[in-house]
Design an enzyme around this catalytic site. Structure first.
Site, PDB file in Angstrom:
ATOM      1  N   ASN A 206      -3.936   5.710  10.440  1.00 34.01           N
ATOM      2  CA  ASN A 206      -4.513   4.594   9.659  1.00 34.01           C
ATOM      3  C   ASN A 206      -4.628   4.998   8.195  1.00 34.01           C
ATOM      4  O   ASN A 206      -5.198   6.037   7.879  1.00 34.01           O
ATOM      5  CB  ASN A 206      -5.908   4.237  10.196  1.00 34.01           C
ATOM      6  CG  ASN A 206      -5.842   3.517  11.529  1.00 34.01           C
ATOM      7  OD1 ASN A 206      -5.116   3.953  12.419  1.00 34.01           O
ATOM      8  ND2 ASN A 206      -6.558   2.441  11.649  1.00 34.01           N
TER       9      ASN A 206
ATOM     10  N   SER B 162       4.025   3.729  12.875  1.00 37.30           N
ATOM     11  CA  SER B 162       2.572   3.543  12.838  1.00 37.30           C
ATOM     12  C   SER B 162       1.964   4.242  14.044  1.00 37.30           C
ATOM     13  O   SER B 162       2.602   4.348  15.091  1.00 37.30           O
ATOM     14  CB  SER B 162       2.271   2.047  12.907  1.00 37.30           C
ATOM     15  OG  SER B 162       0.940   1.830  13.284  1.00 37.30           O
ATOM     16  N   SER B 163       0.703   4.668  13.911  1.00 38.31           N
ATOM     17  CA  SER B 163       0.062   5.334  15.056  1.00 38.31           C
ATOM     18  C   SER B 163      -0.186   4.357  16.202  1.00 38.31           C
ATOM     19  O   SER B 163      -0.410   4.778  17.336  1.00 38.31           O
ATOM     20  CB  SER B 163      -1.255   5.992  14.628  1.00 38.31           C
ATOM     21  OG  SER B 163      -2.149   5.033  14.120  1.00 38.31           O
ATOM     22  N   CYS B 164      -0.103   3.044  15.947  1.00 35.88           N
ATOM     23  CA  CYS B 164      -0.347   2.078  17.030  1.00 35.88           C
ATOM     24  C   CYS B 164       0.826   1.984  17.994  1.00 35.88           C
ATOM     25  O   CYS B 164       0.748   1.273  18.985  1.00 35.88           O
ATOM     26  CB  CYS B 164      -0.701   0.710  16.465  1.00 35.88           C
ATOM     27  SG  CYS B 164       0.695  -0.130  15.720  1.00 35.88           S
TER      28      CYS B 164
ATOM     29  N   HIS C  62      -7.127  -4.438   6.867  1.00 35.55           N
ATOM     30  CA  HIS C  62      -7.581  -3.403   7.798  1.00 35.55           C
ATOM     31  C   HIS C  62      -9.037  -3.082   7.472  1.00 35.55           C
ATOM     32  O   HIS C  62      -9.604  -3.585   6.496  1.00 35.55           O
ATOM     33  CB  HIS C  62      -6.695  -2.156   7.667  1.00 35.55           C
ATOM     34  CG  HIS C  62      -5.387  -2.315   8.377  1.00 35.55           C
ATOM     35  ND1 HIS C  62      -4.209  -2.561   7.710  1.00 35.55           N
ATOM     36  CD2 HIS C  62      -5.083  -2.282   9.687  1.00 35.55           C
ATOM     37  CE1 HIS C  62      -3.224  -2.676   8.592  1.00 35.55           C
ATOM     38  NE2 HIS C  62      -3.732  -2.506   9.801  1.00 35.55           N
TER      39      HIS C  62
ATOM     40  N   LYS D  92       7.838  -1.740  15.752  1.00 36.13           N
ATOM     41  CA  LYS D  92       7.934  -0.401  15.135  1.00 36.13           C
ATOM     42  C   LYS D  92       8.638   0.591  16.076  1.00 36.13           C
ATOM     43  O   LYS D  92       9.378   1.470  15.621  1.00 36.13           O
ATOM     44  CB  LYS D  92       6.535   0.106  14.772  1.00 36.13           C
ATOM     45  CG  LYS D  92       5.922  -0.625  13.572  1.00 36.13           C
ATOM     46  CD  LYS D  92       6.613  -0.214  12.284  1.00 36.13           C
ATOM     47  CE  LYS D  92       6.012  -0.847  11.066  1.00 36.13           C
ATOM     48  NZ  LYS D  92       6.743  -0.496   9.836  1.00 36.13           N
TER      49      LYS D  92
ATOM     50  N   GLY E 158       4.428   1.554  -0.187  1.00 42.64           N
ATOM     51  CA  GLY E 158       5.534   1.555  -1.148  1.00 42.64           C
ATOM     52  C   GLY E 158       5.069   1.848  -2.568  1.00 42.64           C
ATOM     53  O   GLY E 158       5.722   2.598  -3.302  1.00 42.64           O
TER      54      GLY E 158
ATOM     55  N   TYR F 115       3.533  -5.942  16.977  1.00 41.36           N
ATOM     56  CA  TYR F 115       3.799  -5.068  15.826  1.00 41.36           C
ATOM     57  C   TYR F 115       4.266  -3.698  16.317  1.00 41.36           C
ATOM     58  O   TYR F 115       5.242  -3.123  15.815  1.00 41.36           O
ATOM     59  CB  TYR F 115       2.524  -4.949  14.992  1.00 41.36           C
ATOM     60  CG  TYR F 115       2.630  -4.044  13.792  1.00 41.36           C
ATOM     61  CD1 TYR F 115       3.279  -4.453  12.636  1.00 41.36           C
ATOM     62  CD2 TYR F 115       2.040  -2.771  13.806  1.00 41.36           C
ATOM     63  CE1 TYR F 115       3.360  -3.626  11.526  1.00 41.36           C
ATOM     64  CE2 TYR F 115       2.110  -1.940  12.704  1.00 41.36           C
ATOM     65  CZ  TYR F 115       2.780  -2.363  11.569  1.00 41.36           C
ATOM     66  OH  TYR F 115       2.850  -1.536  10.474  1.00 41.36           O
TER      67      TYR F 115
ATOM     68  N   ASP G 189     -12.507  -4.648  19.527  1.00 38.37           N
ATOM     69  CA  ASP G 189     -12.590  -3.248  19.080  1.00 38.37           C
ATOM     70  C   ASP G 189     -11.210  -2.655  18.823  1.00 38.37           C
ATOM     71  O   ASP G 189     -11.060  -1.694  18.068  1.00 38.37           O
ATOM     72  CB  ASP G 189     -13.234  -2.396  20.180  1.00 38.37           C
ATOM     73  CG  ASP G 189     -14.728  -2.221  19.978  1.00 38.37           C
ATOM     74  OD1 ASP G 189     -15.227  -2.460  18.855  1.00 38.37           O
ATOM     75  OD2 ASP G 189     -15.406  -1.853  20.963  1.00 38.37           O
TER      76      ASP G 189
ATOM     77  N   LEU H 137       0.828  -1.209   0.000  1.00 38.76           N
ATOM     78  CA  LEU H 137       0.000   0.000   0.000  1.00 38.76           C
ATOM     79  C   LEU H 137       0.868   1.268   0.000  1.00 38.76           C
ATOM     80  O   LEU H 137       0.707   2.145  -0.857  1.00 38.76           O
ATOM     81  CB  LEU H 137      -0.905  -0.044   1.245  1.00 38.76           C
ATOM     82  CG  LEU H 137      -1.785   1.151   1.553  1.00 38.76           C
ATOM     83  CD1 LEU H 137      -2.901   1.274   0.524  1.00 38.76           C
ATOM     84  CD2 LEU H 137      -2.399   1.006   2.962  1.00 38.76           C
TER      85      LEU H 137
ATOM     86  N   ARG I  78     -11.517   6.256  14.456  1.00 43.47           N
ATOM     87  CA  ARG I  78     -10.260   6.144  13.728  1.00 43.47           C
ATOM     88  C   ARG I  78     -10.099   7.350  12.813  1.00 43.47           C
ATOM     89  O   ARG I  78     -11.063   7.864  12.242  1.00 43.47           O
ATOM     90  CB  ARG I  78     -10.241   4.879  12.844  1.00 43.47           C
ATOM     91  CG  ARG I  78     -10.175   3.564  13.592  1.00 43.47           C
ATOM     92  CD  ARG I  78      -8.800   3.328  14.208  1.00 43.47           C
ATOM     93  NE  ARG I  78      -8.742   2.040  14.911  1.00 43.47           N
ATOM     94  CZ  ARG I  78      -9.147   1.836  16.172  1.00 43.47           C
ATOM     95  NH1 ARG I  78      -9.641   2.843  16.891  1.00 43.47           N
ATOM     96  NH2 ARG I  78      -9.043   0.640  16.726  1.00 43.47           N
TER      97      ARG I  78
HETATM   98  P1  GDP Z   1      -6.749  -1.111  14.112  1.00 40.62           P
HETATM   99  O1  GDP Z   1      -6.943   0.312  13.697  1.00 40.62           O
HETATM  100  O2  GDP Z   1      -5.334  -1.442  14.447  1.00 40.62           O
HETATM  101  O3  GDP Z   1      -7.689  -1.514  15.231  1.00 40.62           O
HETATM  102  O4  GDP Z   1      -7.013  -2.060  12.851  1.00 40.62           O
HETATM  103  P2  GDP Z   1      -8.257  -2.373  11.875  1.00 40.62           P
HETATM  104  O5  GDP Z   1      -8.226  -1.421  10.733  1.00 40.62           O
HETATM  105  O6  GDP Z   1      -8.115  -3.839  11.533  1.00 40.62           O
HETATM  106  O7  GDP Z   1      -9.608  -2.186  12.704  1.00 40.62           O
HETATM  107  C1  GDP Z   1     -10.165  -0.935  12.981  1.00 40.62           C
HETATM  108  C2  GDP Z   1     -11.500  -1.093  13.689  1.00 40.62           C
HETATM  109  O8  GDP Z   1     -12.479  -1.573  12.756  1.00 40.62           O
HETATM  110  C3  GDP Z   1     -11.536  -2.058  14.873  1.00 40.62           C
HETATM  111  O9  GDP Z   1     -12.332  -1.471  15.882  1.00 40.62           O
HETATM  112  C4  GDP Z   1     -12.259  -3.276  14.285  1.00 40.62           C
HETATM  113  O10 GDP Z   1     -12.916  -4.038  15.270  1.00 40.62           O
HETATM  114  C5  GDP Z   1     -13.250  -2.601  13.341  1.00 40.62           C
HETATM  115  N1  GDP Z   1     -13.802  -3.496  12.298  1.00 40.62           N
HETATM  116  C6  GDP Z   1     -15.129  -3.719  12.057  1.00 40.62           C
HETATM  117  N2  GDP Z   1     -15.298  -4.605  11.086  1.00 40.62           N
HETATM  118  C7  GDP Z   1     -14.044  -4.934  10.639  1.00 40.62           C
HETATM  119  C8  GDP Z   1     -13.578  -5.810   9.609  1.00 40.62           C
HETATM  120  O11 GDP Z   1     -14.311  -6.466   8.900  1.00 40.62           O
HETATM  121  N3  GDP Z   1     -12.228  -5.877   9.455  1.00 40.62           N
HETATM  122  C9  GDP Z   1     -11.356  -5.171  10.225  1.00 40.62           C
HETATM  123  N4  GDP Z   1     -10.047  -5.281  10.005  1.00 40.62           N
HETATM  124  N5  GDP Z   1     -11.778  -4.342  11.208  1.00 40.62           N
HETATM  125  C10 GDP Z   1     -13.102  -4.228  11.417  1.00 40.62           C
END
Ligand code: GDP
Length: 328
Positions: A166, A108-110, A180, A141, A17, A137, A270, A15, A210
């Site tokens: 994100n 990363s913001s995490c 994601h 980082k 690169g 992860y 979550d 994504l 987010r």
């Molecule tokens: P994060 O930002 O590190 O938590 O990574 P993600 O992008 O995987 O998830 C972001 C948020 O979206 C979290 O609260 C997930 O629980 C929610 N979420 C809801 N449905 C989905 C799904 O189908 N895929 C993913 N990856 N996240 C989901």
């Protein structure tokens, strides 16, 4: 960095690169070096050293990493830690040994503590416990940020780190189990349209907030930072555009044209309640995000339609959590 400089973009199939290669090419850079993982496994120190000795890049964007969404991060904890630390150790050290003029490392913001005050300033790094779902992860980082800083302190290397929020864009992992949230949701809604499903099941409560940044904006920030920033402190790159997962789902549902119901499975995690970066430092230098969330999503949905739906390459029902490695 001028147009003739030799630039190595590590992770050019991913994504981040791929967006950087696109940006640099648009800017007229015509000496960009890339390798796929089949050509160069960045976990292999000997191979990395041989590559640097042979190519002698002057500038390096380190966007290679093992990446994944919340579920992949939870399942592959050892791999996320090992691969990312290995890639970073090998590439950062080679940059020092082979005299790279400047290195930009993507964090990363995490990496910031789970419950730190919002918006998140760069100074909150290592001020509290991390979110558990992606802790390996995040620790990897953080090690990357510390590596860049340490080489600067000991060897005066011009190595910098940025912390993107994100991200979303084309060339992402469009699959619920591995991706994601944005690519997952796009794949889920198109799959539901195709199957004429009356409802889709998303994860968690829908309440987390987010911030999202379009990856082409990040690529522009990366090129800007390579030219304008030279400090041991990491720098945040965010858009300031924050949305709840529930509202995001509603927006993507509308853009894809799905008209069924959305159900949230609260047994699924979550993750962090909120991750909003304070990007005032990069804003003060003169960079800010350009792409509105709706416009960026529309672009990615249009791309997905052409490249995956119309060609029959939807990946949603793979049934396996796979690890995605972008290492070349
Ligand atoms: P994060 O930002 O590190 O938590 O990574 P993600 O992008 O995987 O998830 C972001 C948020 O979206 C979290 O609260 C997930 O629980 C929610 N979420 C809801 N449905 C989905 C799904 O189908 N895929 C993913 N990856 N996240 C989901």
């Amino acid at each position: 960095m001028n147009k003739a400089c030799k630039i190595y973009v590590a992770g050019h199939t991913g994504l981040v690169g791929s967006a950087i290669v696109k940006r640099l090419s648009l800017d007229g850079c015509n000496n960009i070096v890339t390798r796929t993982i089949a050509q160069l496994d960045l976990r292999d120190q000997k191979a990395v050293n041989q590559f640097f000795e042979c190519e002698q890049p002057e500038f390096v964007f380190l966007a290679a990493a093992r990446v994944g969404g919340i579920l992949a991060n939870t399942m592959y904890r050892a791999d996320f830690m090992y691969d990312n630390v290995a890639i970073q150790l090998n590439v950062v050290h080679a940059c020092y040994v082979y005299g790279v003029k400047k290195l930009l490392f993507f964090g990363s913001s995490c990496i910031y503590p789970r419950d730190c005050p919002q918006p998140i300033c760069e100074t909150y790094l290592m001020s509290g416990p991390l979110e558990i779902t992606n802790e390996p992860y995040a620790i990897a980082k953080i090690a990357g940020v510390a590596l860049c800083r340490s080489y600067r302190e000991q060897y005066n290397s011009s190595f910098i780190s940025c912390m993107p929020t994100n991200l979303y864009g084309t060339h992402d992992t469009f699959c619920q189990l591995n991706g994601h949230v944005i690519p997952s949701l796009i794949a889920i809604f198109f799959d539901a349209i195709y199957r004429q499903s009356k409802s889709v099941v998303l994860w968690g409560t829908g309440k987390p907030l987010r911030e999202f940044l379009y990856v082409d904006d990040l690529a522009q920030a990366a090129s800007f930072l390579m030219d304008q920033y030279d400090s041991p402190e990491p720098i945040n790159v965010g858009s300031g555009q924050e949305i709840s997962i529930r509202d995001l789902a509603g927006l993507i549902k509308e853009i894809t044209g799905y008209n069924g119901e959305i159900v949230f499975d609260c047994v699924k995690p979550d993750g962090s309640p909120r991750k909003l970066l304070d990007s005032s430092k990069i804003n003060a230098l003169g960079w800010s995000a350009k792409t509105a969330l709706r416009d960026g999503l529309q672009h990615v949905v249009d791309w997905y339609k052409v490249h995956c739906v119309e060609t029959g390459h939807m990946q949603i029902d793979s049934g396996h959590i796979k690890d995605k490695v972008i290492m070349g």
